[in-house]
Design a protein around this motif. Structure first.
Motif, PDB file in Angstrom:
ATOM      1  N   ALA A  93       0.858  -1.199   0.000  1.00  0.00           N
ATOM      2  CA  ALA A  93       0.000   0.000   0.000  1.00  0.00           C
ATOM      3  C   ALA A  93       0.886   1.238   0.000  1.00  0.00           C
ATOM      4  CB  ALA A  93      -0.870   0.005   1.243  1.00  0.00           C
ATOM      5  N   THR A  94       0.256   2.383  -0.005  1.00  0.00           N
ATOM      6  CA  THR A  94       1.007   3.628   0.139  1.00  0.00           C
ATOM      7  C   THR A  94       0.080   4.658   0.789  1.00  0.00           C
ATOM      8  OG1 THR A  94       2.182   5.353  -1.052  1.00  0.00           O
ATOM      9  CG2 THR A  94       0.374   4.341  -2.196  1.00  0.00           C
ATOM     10  N   GLN A  95       0.649   5.662   1.394  1.00  0.00           N
ATOM     11  CA  GLN A  95      -0.182   6.742   1.915  1.00  0.00           C
ATOM     12  C   GLN A  95      -0.606   7.627   0.746  1.00  0.00           C
ATOM     13  OE1 GLN A  95      -1.073   6.914   5.263  1.00  0.00           O
ATOM     14  NE2 GLN A  95      -0.056   4.915   5.206  1.00  0.00           N
ATOM     15  N   VAL A  96      -1.839   8.104   0.803  1.00  0.00           N
ATOM     16  CA  VAL A  96      -2.316   9.057  -0.200  1.00  0.00           C
ATOM     17  C   VAL A  96      -2.987  10.226   0.531  1.00  0.00           C
ATOM     18  CG1 VAL A  96      -2.693   7.258  -1.944  1.00  0.00           C
ATOM     19  CG2 VAL A  96      -4.594   7.963  -0.470  1.00  0.00           C
ATOM     20  N   MET A  97      -3.314  11.257  -0.242  1.00  0.00           N
ATOM     21  CA  MET A  97      -3.993  12.403   0.354  1.00  0.00           C
ATOM     22  C   MET A  97      -5.433  12.424  -0.150  1.00  0.00           C
ATOM     23  SD  MET A  97      -0.858  15.105  -0.196  1.00  0.00           S
ATOM     24  CE  MET A  97      -0.402  14.390  -1.779  1.00  0.00           C
ATOM     25  N   ILE A  98      -6.385  12.535   0.765  1.00  0.00           N
ATOM     26  CA  ILE A  98      -7.773  12.760   0.347  1.00  0.00           C
ATOM     27  C   ILE A  98      -8.033  14.252   0.504  1.00  0.00           C
ATOM     28  CG2 ILE A  98     -10.186  12.105   0.592  1.00  0.00           C
ATOM     29  CD1 ILE A  98      -9.412   9.753   2.262  1.00  0.00           C
ATOM     30  N   VAL A  99      -8.531  14.870  -0.566  1.00  0.00           N
ATOM     31  CA  VAL A  99      -8.826  16.311  -0.521  1.00  0.00           C
ATOM     32  C   VAL A  99     -10.212  16.552  -1.125  1.00  0.00           C
ATOM     33  CG1 VAL A  99      -6.386  16.970  -0.715  1.00  0.00           C
ATOM     34  CG2 VAL A  99      -7.756  16.700  -2.790  1.00  0.00           C
ATOM     35  N   ARG A 100     -10.749  17.757  -0.955  1.00  0.00           N
ATOM     36  CA  ARG A 100     -12.000  18.084  -1.623  1.00  0.00           C
ATOM     37  C   ARG A 100     -11.709  18.289  -3.114  1.00  0.00           C
ATOM     38  NH1 ARG A 100     -12.247  20.606   3.183  1.00  0.00           N
ATOM     39  NH2 ARG A 100     -11.323  22.481   2.286  1.00  0.00           N
ATOM     40  N   GLU A 101     -12.729  18.027  -3.939  1.00  0.00           N
ATOM     41  CA  GLU A 101     -12.508  18.041  -5.391  1.00  0.00           C
ATOM     42  C   GLU A 101     -11.918  19.344  -5.913  1.00  0.00           C
ATOM     43  OE1 GLU A 101     -16.215  16.691  -6.984  1.00  0.00           O
ATOM     44  OE2 GLU A 101     -15.476  14.612  -7.090  1.00  0.00           O
ATOM     45  N   ASP A 102     -12.241  20.469  -5.254  1.00  0.00           N
ATOM     46  CA  ASP A 102     -11.748  21.767  -5.751  1.00  0.00           C
ATOM     47  C   ASP A 102     -10.399  22.156  -5.122  1.00  0.00           C
ATOM     48  OD1 ASP A 102     -12.486  22.218  -3.166  1.00  0.00           O
ATOM     49  OD2 ASP A 102     -13.901  23.852  -3.611  1.00  0.00           O
ATOM     50  N   SER A 103      -9.762  21.212  -4.431  1.00  0.00           N
ATOM     51  CA  SER A 103      -8.508  21.536  -3.732  1.00  0.00           C
ATOM     52  C   SER A 103      -7.365  21.813  -4.704  1.00  0.00           C
ATOM     53  CB  SER A 103      -8.122  20.361  -2.828  1.00  0.00           C
ATOM     54  OG  SER A 103      -6.832  20.546  -2.316  1.00  0.00           O
ATOM     55  N   ASP A 104      -6.452  22.696  -4.293  1.00  0.00           N
ATOM     56  CA  ASP A 104      -5.273  22.952  -5.135  1.00  0.00           C
ATOM     57  C   ASP A 104      -4.069  22.135  -4.664  1.00  0.00           C
ATOM     58  OD1 ASP A 104      -4.769  24.234  -2.776  1.00  0.00           O
ATOM     59  OD2 ASP A 104      -4.508  26.234  -3.641  1.00  0.00           O
ATOM     60  N   ILE A 105      -4.294  21.200  -3.763  1.00  0.00           N
ATOM     61  CA  ILE A 105      -3.196  20.332  -3.310  1.00  0.00           C
ATOM     62  C   ILE A 105      -2.886  19.309  -4.401  1.00  0.00           C
ATOM     63  CG2 ILE A 105      -2.492  18.573  -1.630  1.00  0.00           C
ATOM     64  CD1 ILE A 105      -4.177  20.014   0.464  1.00  0.00           C
ATOM     65  N   ALA A 106      -1.651  19.335  -4.904  1.00  0.00           N
ATOM     66  CA  ALA A 106      -1.256  18.401  -5.966  1.00  0.00           C
ATOM     67  C   ALA A 106      -0.082  17.529  -5.557  1.00  0.00           C
ATOM     68  CB  ALA A 106      -0.919  19.176  -7.233  1.00  0.00           C
ATOM     69  N   THR A 107       0.668  17.991  -4.552  1.00  0.00           N
ATOM     70  CA  THR A 107       1.813  17.213  -4.054  1.00  0.00           C
ATOM     71  C   THR A 107       1.811  17.281  -2.527  1.00  0.00           C
ATOM     72  OG1 THR A 107       3.305  19.096  -3.903  1.00  0.00           O
ATOM     73  CG2 THR A 107       3.211  17.956  -6.041  1.00  0.00           C
ATOM     74  N   ALA A 108       2.632  16.424  -1.915  1.00  0.00           N
ATOM     75  CA  ALA A 108       2.710  16.430  -0.451  1.00  0.00           C
ATOM     76  C   ALA A 108       3.210  17.783   0.056  1.00  0.00           C
ATOM     77  CB  ALA A 108       3.612  15.303   0.029  1.00  0.00           C
ATOM     78  N   ALA A 109       4.108  18.410  -0.696  1.00  0.00           N
ATOM     79  CA  ALA A 109       4.657  19.703  -0.267  1.00  0.00           C
ATOM     80  C   ALA A 109       3.569  20.772  -0.183  1.00  0.00           C
ATOM     81  CB  ALA A 109       5.757  20.142  -1.233  1.00  0.00           C
ATOM     82  N   ASP A 110       2.509  20.614  -0.992  1.00  0.00           N
ATOM     83  CA  ASP A 110       1.415  21.587  -0.958  1.00  0.00           C
ATOM     84  C   ASP A 110       0.644  21.562   0.366  1.00  0.00           C
ATOM     85  OD1 ASP A 110       2.029  22.347  -3.527  1.00  0.00           O
ATOM     86  OD2 ASP A 110       0.561  20.997  -4.450  1.00  0.00           O
ATOM     87  N   MET A 111       0.905  20.547   1.193  1.00  0.00           N
ATOM     88  CA  MET A 111       0.190  20.471   2.476  1.00  0.00           C
ATOM     89  C   MET A 111       0.768  21.439   3.502  1.00  0.00           C
ATOM     90  SD  MET A 111      -0.643  16.459   3.217  1.00  0.00           S
ATOM     91  CE  MET A 111       1.052  15.906   3.403  1.00  0.00           C
ATOM     92  N   ALA A 112       1.943  22.008   3.191  1.00  0.00           N
ATOM     93  CA  ALA A 112       2.690  22.818   4.161  1.00  0.00           C
ATOM     94  C   ALA A 112       1.827  23.828   4.913  1.00  0.00           C
ATOM     95  CB  ALA A 112       3.851  23.513   3.470  1.00  0.00           C
ATOM     96  N   ASP A 113       1.001  24.578   4.192  1.00  0.00           N
ATOM     97  CA  ASP A 113       0.217  25.617   4.870  1.00  0.00           C
ATOM     98  C   ASP A 113      -1.254  25.233   4.983  1.00  0.00           C
ATOM     99  OD1 ASP A 113      -0.205  25.678   2.192  1.00  0.00           O
ATOM    100  OD2 ASP A 113      -0.112  27.879   1.989  1.00  0.00           O
ATOM    101  N   LYS A 114      -1.524  23.917   4.954  1.00  0.00           N
ATOM    102  CA  LYS A 114      -2.919  23.468   5.024  1.00  0.00           C
ATOM    103  C   LYS A 114      -3.203  22.795   6.354  1.00  0.00           C
ATOM    104  CE  LYS A 114      -3.644  24.180   0.552  1.00  0.00           C
ATOM    105  NZ  LYS A 114      -4.436  25.241  -0.008  1.00  0.00           N
ATOM    106  N   LYS A 115      -4.495  22.626   6.621  1.00  0.00           N
ATOM    107  CA  LYS A 115      -4.875  21.900   7.830  1.00  0.00           C
ATOM    108  C   LYS A 115      -4.938  20.402   7.513  1.00  0.00           C
ATOM    109  CE  LYS A 115      -7.444  22.347  11.806  1.00  0.00           C
ATOM    110  NZ  LYS A 115      -8.677  21.679  12.106  1.00  0.00           N
ATOM    111  N   ILE A 116      -4.079  19.644   8.182  1.00  0.00           N
ATOM    112  CA  ILE A 116      -3.935  18.219   7.879  1.00  0.00           C
ATOM    113  C   ILE A 116      -4.579  17.367   8.967  1.00  0.00           C
ATOM    114  CG2 ILE A 116      -2.271  16.380   7.386  1.00  0.00           C
ATOM    115  CD1 ILE A 116      -0.185  18.609   6.814  1.00  0.00           C
TER     116      ILE A 116
END
Ligand code: GLN
Length: 256
Positions: free
Chosen positions: A120-143
């Motif tokens: 398996a691998t870890q993935v990111m679940i986001v809302r459809e309109d999210s601008d998160i495209a890479t793990a680095a984009d999580m930096a200023d987001k609420k995780i």
């Protein structure tokens, strides 16, 4: 919420019943193999009305059942918080842990792992309109993560702050409610949550999240049980059974 509570009460009652029939009631099938799990991790383990082992259903439960069957043992399943599983194993409360558990070096310090049965691998679940495209984009987001899962470890290692929940469903609810921006969780379980909730999508970043291997944990040095477990797992891998189970339960989980 009400329905969930009711289910929990039902599950507890059924677990008690199962206990009287098997582990604690002295069944006539010889030894009982007691697996610990956290039945909050579809498609690997979840509560269903018609599970493979009592009310417990999923890929892991089918594997556990086959291990017990092939060794002429009865099976019992103890459902507990993910965080408590390795402690219960060390205490001897359970014989083995099957819980979509990643065999990590840290965990290897306290328990032994079987031959891995799923990647398996870890993935990111986001809302459809999210601008998160890479793990680095999580930096200023609420995780959001689930407490004690490898997803929490990954986010910690990346140095991001996050909020940890007891259950995957709780973390996903924060996301659908707009209270958090991204949930980091295992791939197959993420698929299930995305199919259950409208407006969510999965974002993968293989360069940021290493692949993980699920394996069954036993007490350190319990080679007798480990050999039995490995024999069945290796057979189920070689003859395609695990693959079939993965396809079947993933389809079922995402069909509704
Ligand atoms: N694979 C993850 C871990 O080992 C999550 C397992 C689970 O939630 N059951 O931490």
């Amino acid at each position: 919420m009400k329905k969930a509570n009711k289910l929990l009460v039902m599950a507890a009652a059924m677990a008690l019943a199962a206990c009287t029939l098997t582990a604690c009631g002295g069944g006539s099938k010889g030894d009982t193999l007691t697996f610990g799990t956290n039945a909050e991790f579809p498609p690997f383990e979840y509560i269903a009305s018609d599970g493979v082992v009592g009310e417990f259903n999923g890929i892991d439960m089918a594997i556990a059942k086959q291990i017990a069957d092939e060794n002429g043992m009865a099976i019992a399943v103890e459902n507990m918080e993910f965080d408590s599983l390795l402690i219960a194993l060390q205490n001897g409360q359970i014989d083995a842990v099957i819980a979509g558990m990643t065999a990590t070096d840290e965990r290897r310090e306290t328990v032994d792992f079987s031959t891995p049965y799923y990647t398996a691998t870890q993935v990111m679940i986001v809302r459809e309109d999210s601008d998160i495209a890479t793990a680095a984009d999580m930096a200023d987001k609420k995780i959001c993560v689930v407490q004690g899962y490898t997803g929490e470890v990954c986010v910690q290692d990346m140095g991001y702050s996050y909020e940890a929940f007891k259950k995957g469903t709780e973390a996903v609810m924060e996301l659908t409610n707009g209270k958090c921006d991204v949930v980091v969780i295992d791939s197959a379980t993420a698929q299930k949550y995305v199919s259950d909730n409208e407006g969510l999508k999965i974002v993968e970043d293989p360069s940021a999240f290493e692949s993980e291997e699920y394996a069954i944990a036993v007490q350190k040095g319990n080679t007798e049980l480990l050999d039995k477990i490995n024999k069945t797992i290796e057979k189920m891998l070689a003859d395609g059974t695990i693959n079939e189970l993965a396809v079947k339960y993933t389809e079922e989980a995402t069909a509704e």
